[in-house]
Design a protein around this motif. Structure first.
Motif, PDB file in Angstrom:
ATOM      1  N   GLY A  94       0.831  -1.195   0.000  1.00  0.00           N
ATOM      2  CA  GLY A  94       0.000   0.000   0.000  1.00  0.00           C
ATOM      3  C   GLY A  94       0.863   1.241   0.000  1.00  0.00           C
ATOM      4  O   GLY A  94       2.052   1.187   0.335  1.00  0.00           O
ATOM      5  N   GLU A  95       0.264   2.368  -0.394  1.00  0.00           N
ATOM      6  CA  GLU A  95       0.968   3.646  -0.367  1.00  0.00           C
ATOM      7  C   GLU A  95       0.267   4.580   0.602  1.00  0.00           C
ATOM      8  O   GLU A  95      -0.959   4.738   0.562  1.00  0.00           O
ATOM      9  N   ILE A  96       1.033   5.211   1.470  1.00  0.00           N
ATOM     10  CA  ILE A  96       0.482   6.117   2.458  1.00  0.00           C
ATOM     11  C   ILE A  96       0.516   7.548   1.936  1.00  0.00           C
ATOM     12  O   ILE A  96       1.397   7.924   1.158  1.00  0.00           O
ATOM     13  N   GLY A  97      -0.471   8.332   2.319  1.00  0.00           N
ATOM     14  CA  GLY A  97      -0.519   9.748   1.975  1.00  0.00           C
ATOM     15  C   GLY A  97      -1.123  10.520   3.135  1.00  0.00           C
ATOM     16  O   GLY A  97      -1.927   9.966   3.902  1.00  0.00           O
ATOM     17  N   TYR A  98      -0.775  11.793   3.266  1.00  0.00           N
ATOM     18  CA  TYR A  98      -1.261  12.575   4.403  1.00  0.00           C
ATOM     19  C   TYR A  98      -1.102  14.064   4.155  1.00  0.00           C
ATOM     20  O   TYR A  98      -0.313  14.499   3.303  1.00  0.00           O
TER      21      TYR A  98
END
Length: 384
Positions: A94-98
């Motif tokens: 998965g790829e995290i974003g914030y």
């Protein structure tokens, strides 16, 4: 995939709700969010409504993402956004974003949220890896990733760069077992060298000032208006003799030198300056380059315009830049090298306080040959 809530380390991470739209719209007016993320520009109320009522629920339902509203666990106040912006079930990745709302910054909110999301992704979703990406220069995002346990693996060319942004990004990865526990300081904690430097390189390059006799000098970022003077300096026989500038030196080389200065400041690896006289005209260039292997070490290099030589400009600029390197970047040692025989460069370094420590035999490649070089260094106490 069913939406979930996570409570950890003073935060509540929950699915987005329709009544979050106003706060999302307000947060996304922030210039930093618009600069570093892919939110629409301008960001309108309908964008916020679409995100919380359509995009976010669809990502959960399709299993392609897990977007969370980050809230204060005690008050329910919206503090930011953090989640998985992409999920590849086949790879278990998965790829995290914030992003952090402007009113919530400086409280380590997003690092805490990123840890919570990562822990949930590994424990509940059984993912085997998380990816983080950010445009080179986005030091705030990089700092969050480091504090969440990500290892920065390198740089990646973007397939679809943000309009007006750079074409390259940092990429990092996180594996199960690497997430710091709630409350642990972890890497890049506030006050560490990495955190200090993120604050420096995450802002515009500062102006520095120096005095050579009665002449006030300014060290400023390299600009396009310096290109003609750089070309003239680098075509000078003495510059060609003692440095490795291309010969013949073309304007395209100066343009690449300018791009290098801008890119390495964004990357946090160098501080490249034009030395400007009281008329703000180019009289030289000076670079402070951080070691890729020793965070407390850097080296310097400099050029002087032919018309400015012998006036003490470089020793003054060296002193100013090295003082900044010690006090602001926390360096412990700055090195200087010059081909044996380059007495002008040696004289400038010694006037700035450098101690010549010896000769490195065949220390550098110069114009296709290995040559002996003088090696010197400056320590913080040398400037006391």
């Amino acid at each position: 995939m069913e939406p979930v809530e996570i409570i950890e380390d003073g935060l509540l991470l929950r699915p987005w709700r329709a009544d979050d739209a106003e706060a999302v719209h307000r947060a996304c007016q922030d210039p930093d969010i618009q600069r570093w993320t892919t939110v629409p520009r301008p960001y309108l109320p309908e964008h916020a409504r679409g995100f919380v009522t359509e995009v976010s629920p669809r990502d959960w339902a399709d299993g392609t993402g897990a977007p969370f509203a980050v809230c204060d666990a005690a008050t329910g106040e919206l503090l930011g956004s953090c989640g998985l912006v992409a999920i590849d079930t086949r790879l278990g990745s998965g790829e995290i974003g914030y992003w952090t709302a402007p009113w919530a910054r400086g409280r380590n909110v997003t690092a805490r949220a990123a840890r919570a999301v990562a822990r949930w992704a590994f424990d509940a979703r059984k993912l085997r890896r998380l990816i983080w990406q950010a445009e080179v220069g986005n030091h705030a995002s990089r700092l969050v990733a480091l504090r969440a346990g990500f290892r920065i693996d390198g740089r990646l060319r973007f397939a679809d760069p943000v309009p007006g942004g750079r074409s390259e990004g940092w990429i990092g990865s996180l594996l199960p077992g690497e997430v710091p526990a709630p409350g642990e300081p972890g890497p890049a904690a506030p006050g560490t060298l990495e955190a200090r430097r993120a604050a420096v390189f995450g802002r515009p390059q500062p102006l520095l000032f120096a005095t050579a006799g009665a002449t006030e000098l300014q060290l400023r970022p390299r600009e396009e208006r310096d290109l003609d003077a750089i070309v003239q300096t680098c075509r000078d026989p003495e510059t060609i003799r003692w440095t490795t500038v291309p010969d013949p030196y073309e304007r395209s080389h100066a343009e690449a030198y300018l791009a290098f200065a801008q890119d390495t400041w964004a990357a946090g690896t160098s501080a490249c300056y034009t030395i400007a006289d009281p008329d703000d005209s180019y009289v030289g260039a000076i670079d402070l380059r951080l070691s890729p292997t020793d965070p407390l070490l850097a080296d310097v290099g400099y050029l002087t315009a032919p018309t400015a030589r012998g006036r003490g400009f470089v020793p003054a600029a060296l002193t100013a830049l090295c003082t900044w390197g010690f006090t602001t970047l926390g360096l412990a040692r700055i090195e200087w090298r010059a081909n044996v025989g380059n007495t002008s460069s040696r004289r400038a370094a010694e006037k700035a306080g450098f101690t010549v420590e010896g000769t490195a035999r065949s220390g550098l490649t110069h114009r296709g040959e290995r040559v002996d070089v003088w090696v010197g260094a400056l320590l913080p106490e040398d400037l006391a």
